[in-house]
Design a protein around this motif. Structure first.
Motif, short mmCIF file in Angstrom:
data_model
loop_
_atom_site.label_atom_id
_atom_site.label_comp_id
_atom_site.label_asym_id
_atom_site.label_seq_id
_atom_site.Cartn_x
_atom_site.Cartn_y
_atom_site.Cartn_z
N GLU A 166 2.10 4.77 1.46
CA GLU A 166 2.10 5.29 2.83
C GLU A 166 0.91 6.21 3.09
N PRO A 169 -2.99 3.71 3.84
CA PRO A 169 -2.76 2.38 4.40
C PRO A 169 -4.03 1.73 4.97
N GLU A 223 -4.33 -3.98 11.82
CA GLU A 223 -3.83 -3.61 13.15
C GLU A 223 -4.97 -3.47 14.15
N PRO A 245 -0.53 -7.82 10.04
CA PRO A 245 -0.26 -6.45 9.61
C PRO A 245 1.11 -6.27 8.99
N ASP A 246 2.12 -7.01 9.49
CA ASP A 246 3.47 -6.83 8.95
C ASP A 246 3.64 -7.46 7.57
N GLN A 247 2.59 -8.11 7.06
CA GLN A 247 2.63 -8.59 5.67
C GLN A 247 2.17 -7.51 4.68
N VAL A 248 1.79 -6.36 5.23
CA VAL A 248 1.41 -5.22 4.40
C VAL A 248 2.55 -4.21 4.45
N ARG A 265 -3.55 -2.08 6.09
CA ARG A 265 -2.62 -2.18 7.22
C ARG A 265 -3.28 -1.70 8.50
N ARG A 266 -3.93 -0.56 8.47
CA ARG A 266 -4.57 -0.03 9.68
C ARG A 266 -5.74 -0.91 10.12
N LEU A 289 4.17 -0.71 3.58
CA LEU A 289 3.80 0.66 3.22
C LEU A 289 4.97 1.30 2.48
N GLU A 326 0.85 -1.19 0.00
CA GLU A 326 0.00 0.00 0.00
C GLU A 326 0.88 1.24 0.00
#
Length: 415
Positions: A209, A212, A219, A254-257, A215-216, A259, A207
């Protein structure tokens, strides 16, 4: 899911052939890996969006809705895919676009839709445009075609994965699949089709920055609506991931996304254009920018498929892309200087520059000072380390200066 996606892929062959899956020699050599690019930028509308639109229309028309009209809201790839499919099926459609939509995108949508599509420009922002499309659907009975948050759209985008498996053939399953994320339709479809064939860790999502949303949401453990979005990567600048799409993707960490900075994406666009002759839109460059962020140690010896999601690039944006790319690479900086108002002061300053430093912009910001003047100066160089030497020279000369390159607010007002 596989049976339905395979049927969609087979039906799609009446519209266009599979997009190429190409082993890219340039990137493979750089990373010591087998880097395959799934070239969705080579679809008839230069993005994968035609897939979901085709499958949606196909399902609706097969369900006995012939005679109905269709409507969508989009300022980009979804509009073009929608228009192309309207013409293919010979059904009327209305595309709502913001008034601020670039003329190039309006013209392409009109060309793809021909006599079957009407374009209406409404509002300055997408939300106003989307509300107008919904009102039109309610008033006329037209069928709203969503850009990503619908089961039939997801199923259509999943045909990307069906083609990848068929095209890899003897190469076997990939070790890593890199997917750009906007609303999540492509990622939901591709990961769903692969199912248990690949471990969850075999997927990397990308994604910008400035947007996101996946990611969000991962999370938070629930769909999150972003307060603001940077629209530079317009094909992936989505403030809220689709509900169905998040339900399909919530199993990932989440850490697989990853930014990615918008300026880093510009480096990829410029490189692929200059080195490979491949035209990518910002969203289409996301997955390749992720490869650079991962680096050779993480990729060496692996088989990687990176989905190149689109190539609808407006060349009027090229100067901005070049500017951002140079700034990200550390090859261009902007300074505000306080320069003495005396004869020879400018010559003394120029003597501080190195042999590879070039002035790209020079502008007095304040001309009324009696002793000192403020100057905006942009400097380009051939290697990032040259700026460290230049700052040493500035300090040695007692020059007062401020580097504003990374000051987004100040730079946006002045540069």
């Amino acid at each position: 899911m596989k049976q339905h996606v395979d049927a969609a892929a087979e039906a799609m062959r009446g519209l266009f052939p599979p997009t190429p899956l190409q082993l890219n020699e340039h990137l493979s050599a750089r990373y010591g890996a087998r880097i395959y690019l799934k070239r969705e930028d080579l679809s008839p509308v230069r993005s994968y969006k035609i897939r979901g639109a085709f499958n949606f229309f196909r399902k609706v028309l097969a369900g006995g809705e012939a005679g109905r009209s269709f409507v969508c809201a989009s300022a980009g790839n979804h509009a073009q895919g929608f228009a192309f499919v309207c013409r293919h099926f010979g059904v009327p459609g209305v595309v709502f676009m913001p008034v601020t939509t670039p003329q190039q995108k309006i013209d392409k949508t009109r060309i793809f839709g021909g006599d079957f599509v009407t374009i209406r420009l409404v509002g300055d922002f997408f939300d106003q445009c989307y509300a107008a499309a919904q009102a039109h659907a309610a008033a006329t009975g037209a069928i709203m075609v969503p850009p990503f948050d619908h089961a039939d759209i997801i199923e259509g985008q999943a045909t990307v994965a069906a083609e990848i498996l068929w095209q890899l053939d003897d190469a076997g399953l990939p070790d890593l699949v890199v997917l750009p994320v906007g609303g999540g339709g492509l990622s939901a479809g591709v990961t769903g089709y692969f199912g248990n064939r690949l471990a969850p860790d075999a997927f990397l999502f990308c994604e910008p920055e400035g947007a996101p949303s996946l990611r969000r949401s991962l999370e938070a453990g629930a769909v999150v609506t972003l307060d603001q979005v940077d629209n530079f990567v317009d094909g992936a600048a989505v403030g809220r991931i689709g509900d169905l799409n998040f339900a399909a993707l919530r199993r990932f960490r989440p850490d697989q996304v990853m930014l990615l900075a918008e300026n880093a994406i510009c480096v990829t666009i410029a490189e692929m254009l200059n080195v490979e002759g491949v035209v990518l839109e910002p969203a289409g460059a996301l997955s390749l920018t992720a490869l650079e962020a991962l680096g050779r140690p993480a990729l060496e010896g692996r088989t990687v498929v990176a989905v190149v999601s689109g190539g609808n690039f407006d060349f009027e944006r090229l100067p901005d892309v070049k500017e951002r790319a140079m700034r990200h690479a550390g090859l261009k900086k902007y300074f505000i200087l306080r320069l003495a108002q005396r004869p020879g002061a400018l010559r003394d300053f120029l003597n501080l520059l190195g042999p590879d430093d070039d002035i790209a912009r020079f502008e007095y910001l304040k001309k009324s000072a009696r002793n000192f003047g403020s100057i905006l100066i942009g400097i380009e160089t051939k290697a990032p380390e040259n700026f460290a030497a230049l700052k040493v020279a500035f300090d040695g000369a007692g020059l007062r200066y401020q580097d504003i390159t990374e000051n987004d607010i100040l730079a946006s007002l002045i540069i």
